[in-house]
Design a protein around this motif. Structure first.
Motif, PDB file in Angstrom:
ATOM      1  N   TRP A   1     -50.150   6.351  13.293  1.00 50.14           N
ATOM      2  CA  TRP A   1     -49.785   5.207  12.461  1.00 50.14           C
ATOM      3  C   TRP A   1     -49.049   5.664  11.211  1.00 50.14           C
ATOM      4  O   TRP A   1     -48.035   5.086  10.815  1.00 50.14           O
ATOM      5  N   ARG A   2     -49.537   6.725  10.566  1.00 52.82           N
ATOM      6  CA  ARG A   2     -48.887   7.221   9.359  1.00 52.82           C
ATOM      7  C   ARG A   2     -47.495   7.767   9.667  1.00 52.82           C
ATOM      8  O   ARG A   2     -46.554   7.574   8.892  1.00 52.82           O
ATOM      9  N   ALA A   3     -47.364   8.452  10.821  1.00 52.55           N
ATOM     10  CA  ALA A   3     -46.065   8.993  11.199  1.00 52.55           C
ATOM     11  C   ALA A   3     -45.073   7.872  11.453  1.00 52.55           C
ATOM     12  O   ALA A   3     -43.910   7.934  11.032  1.00 52.55           O
ATOM     13  N   ALA A   4     -45.539   6.821  12.144  1.00 49.39           N
ATOM     14  CA  ALA A   4     -44.664   5.682  12.435  1.00 49.39           C
ATOM     15  C   ALA A   4     -44.267   4.968  11.156  1.00 49.39           C
ATOM     16  O   ALA A   4     -43.122   4.532  10.987  1.00 49.39           O
ATOM     17  N   ARG A   5     -45.228   4.852  10.232  1.00 49.41           N
ATOM     18  CA  ARG A   5     -44.947   4.183   8.961  1.00 49.41           C
ATOM     19  C   ARG A   5     -43.934   4.978   8.139  1.00 49.41           C
ATOM     20  O   ARG A   5     -42.999   4.401   7.555  1.00 49.41           O
ATOM     21  N   ALA A   6     -44.103   6.299   8.115  1.00 49.39           N
ATOM     22  CA  ALA A   6     -43.172   7.145   7.366  1.00 49.39           C
ATOM     23  C   ALA A   6     -41.771   7.046   7.959  1.00 49.39           C
ATOM     24  O   ALA A   6     -40.772   6.998   7.228  1.00 49.39           O
ATOM     25  N   LYS A   7     -41.696   7.009   9.297  1.00 46.82           N
ATOM     26  CA  LYS A   7     -40.398   6.901   9.969  1.00 46.82           C
ATOM     27  C   LYS A   7     -39.733   5.575   9.635  1.00 46.82           C
ATOM     28  O   LYS A   7     -38.513   5.504   9.383  1.00 46.82           O
TER      29      LYS A   7
END
Length: 241
Positions: free
Chosen positions: A225-231
């Motif tokens: 989730w954090r990776a997707a949000r950062a992207k």
């Protein structure tokens, strides 16, 4: 001092009660079942069978991790709720330190571990000095091969303690040979009674409400989730430029 201990950091679920450092009772199960359904009934059963009332408890002890993300969360949520409702201190200890207690009196290195999937382990490094377990490294998550390479460079035998022993035992023996030591199957299971005993002389957490588990790594779902949000944020920023 009456101490109730809770450990759900692996598939082993345990709760124990000590009174003035003397064990009153212990309930442990070694099956891979839902801790959220079994923990509260086990605590009630333990209190009932030892004739202990909740308002007689002086402190709650719990393992803070590392280990199963869900298991650690269930144990800590239960422990924090009980400590807050009863107005008593909460003591948190490392799950690796708890497991290392089973190596008491071993003359060598003590390596407790839980399987963390993808050939990774939650682990720590301890020794025993005059019957007391002493920490030599902080709890970490390591690749099995990296850990074995480090241990191979140490002098002396290495005792491995884990409920997940069978997953990695063959590879450990291949790399370390006679340097690797494995105890009886029961030696690899955490004991909630040990947790309760240790908690008697430990300082409680400073702030009950802000206390959080020591996961060491993010749960996989949260990491994604954090990776997707950062992207998404990077993409939005680029469009704004």
């Amino acid at each position: 001092m009456n101490v109730l201990a809770i450990d759900t950091s692996s598939y082993v679920m345990g709760t124990a009660l000590v009174k003035d450092s003397l064990p009153l009772g212990e309930i442990t199960t070694h099956e891979k079942k839902n801790h959220s359904l079994r923990l509260a009934p086990a605590i009630r059963q333990l209190l009932r069978q030892t004739d202990m009332q909740e308002n007689q408890l002086d402190r709650i002890a719990v393992t803070e991790g590392p280990g199963s993300y869900t298991g650690v969360r269930i144990g800590i949520t239960t422990a924090k709720t009980m400590a807050w409702a009863l107005g008593i201190p909460l003591v948190a200890l490392s799950s690796m330190e708890l497991l290392a207690q089973n190596g008491r009196y071993f003359d060598g290195w003590i390596v407790p571990f839980y399987d963390a999937r993808r050939t990774q382990l939650y682990t720590g490094l301890f020794t025993c000095v005059n019957g007391e377990i002493e920490r030599r490294e902080t709890d970490q998550m390591k690749l099995l091969e990296d850990l074995l390479h480090e241990l191979k460079n140490l002098d002396g035998p290495v005792l491995f303690l884990s409920p997940d022993r069978l997953i990695h035992e063959q590879r450990i023996r291949e790399v370390l040979g006679d340097q690797a030591v494995f105890g009886a199957p029961l030696d690899g299971l955490p004991r909630p009674g040990e947790l309760a005993q240790l908690a008697v002389n430990r300082e409680p957490v400073a702030d009950l409400h802000s206390f959080t588990p020591n996961y060491i790594r993010l749960a996989e779902a949260e990491a994604k989730w954090r990776a997707a949000r950062a992207k998404a944020e990077d993409s939005s920023s680029s469009q704004g430029d």
